[in-house]
Design an enzyme around this catalytic site. Sequence first.
Site, PDB file in Angstrom:
ATOM      1  N   THR A   1     -21.192   8.215 -18.680  1.00  0.00           N
ATOM      2  CA  THR A   1     -20.007   7.837 -19.460  1.00  0.00           C
ATOM      3  C   THR A   1     -18.792   8.658 -19.061  1.00  0.00           C
ATOM      4  OG1 THR A   1     -20.653   9.396 -21.206  1.00  0.00           O
ATOM      5  CG2 THR A   1     -21.394   7.101 -21.430  1.00  0.00           C
TER       6      THR A   1
ATOM      7  N   ALA B   1     -16.443  20.219 -22.148  1.00  0.00           N
ATOM      8  CA  ALA B   1     -16.859  18.872 -22.507  1.00  0.00           C
ATOM      9  C   ALA B   1     -15.881  17.876 -21.914  1.00  0.00           C
ATOM     10  CB  ALA B   1     -16.917  18.699 -24.023  1.00  0.00           C
ATOM     11  N   LYS B   2     -16.381  16.654 -21.714  1.00  0.00           N
ATOM     12  CA  LYS B   2     -15.525  15.606 -21.167  1.00  0.00           C
ATOM     13  C   LYS B   2     -14.289  15.408 -22.039  1.00  0.00           C
ATOM     14  CE  LYS B   2     -19.741  13.197 -19.718  1.00  0.00           C
ATOM     15  NZ  LYS B   2     -20.605  12.017 -19.970  1.00  0.00           N
ATOM     16  N   ARG B   3     -14.517  15.363 -23.354  1.00  0.00           N
ATOM     17  CA  ARG B   3     -13.407  15.067 -24.262  1.00  0.00           C
ATOM     18  C   ARG B   3     -12.393  16.201 -24.331  1.00  0.00           C
ATOM     19  NH1 ARG B   3     -17.843  15.913 -27.522  1.00  0.00           N
ATOM     20  NH2 ARG B   3     -17.772  17.707 -28.933  1.00  0.00           N
TER      21      ARG B   3
ATOM     22  N   GLY C   1     -11.314  17.758 -21.674  1.00  0.00           N
ATOM     23  CA  GLY C   1     -10.619  17.814 -20.393  1.00  0.00           C
ATOM     24  C   GLY C   1     -11.170  18.829 -19.414  1.00  0.00           C
TER      25      GLY C   1
END
Length: 290
Positions: free
Chosen positions: A13, A260-262, A264
């Site tokens: 994702t 984390a991806k969220r 950045g």
Amino acid sequence: MSGYVTRFAPSPTGLLHLGHAYSALSAFDAARAAGGRFLLRIEDIDATRSRPAFEAAILEDLAWLGLSWPTPVRRQSEHMADYQAALATLRDQGLLYRCFRTRREVLDAIASAPHGPGEDAAETVFRGAALPPDEEAARLAERQPFAWRLSLERAQAVLGGFESLSLEEAGQGPAGEHGPITADPGLEGDVILARKDVGVAYHLAAVVDDALQGVSEVVRGADLFAATHVQRLLQALLGLPTPRYRHHRLLLGEDGRRLAKRNGAPSLQALRESGVTPGRVRALLGLAPA
């Protein structure tokens, strides 16, 4: 060959970052040191967010880091029948109930529940119950969406309590947990195991996959420590073996938040394109050279 088997199970994702690299390399190094096997599993049950391009990037990033794994890779989207069979087993034991509440309704129910001294409603878990048969039948006739939840109350009755649910922590949990631990499935309440848009939830799919793939050691971040407790419960209810768990520290960014991806976090792809080498990644993570 040793019966020691680890795995890295990313969801396609988004792009991998240093936190993912730490988990993957830790699992790979542990398997290599034990003369065992390292498996790659693609957890793509969320069809709305999973993308082939992200899966391709995962394979490229891991190969660049120097990891290798047996093929074919297990993709969860190709094994829904395995998860449906596990759901049927739990339903047959009377351990699941249909929950028609929306996310907002669940939050409202938690907020309105009585709390103990010093207990914050935001940290209270959801405990529900099946609807009366006539009301449930009416909702089903109206095709209202629902999720299958695991009833902790029924599970506790079936097992005669949770005191015998032990697990082995080879790493360290967020509060320093280590060694033999008694599982506390109540940490996450009546968890969702399946919903209409996603045929199976993470907890159940991970437990079934680990058993089918013979995973003996689960190496992952401490943010998943709470998940271990409900997964141990599912293993007991389904008669599945329990791997040993090794949770590791979480990597934090300069802002103090976990990578984390969220948030950045810089991707491995970006690091590679900027000239960072796999050896440098290992050094940044505090891992020994390959």
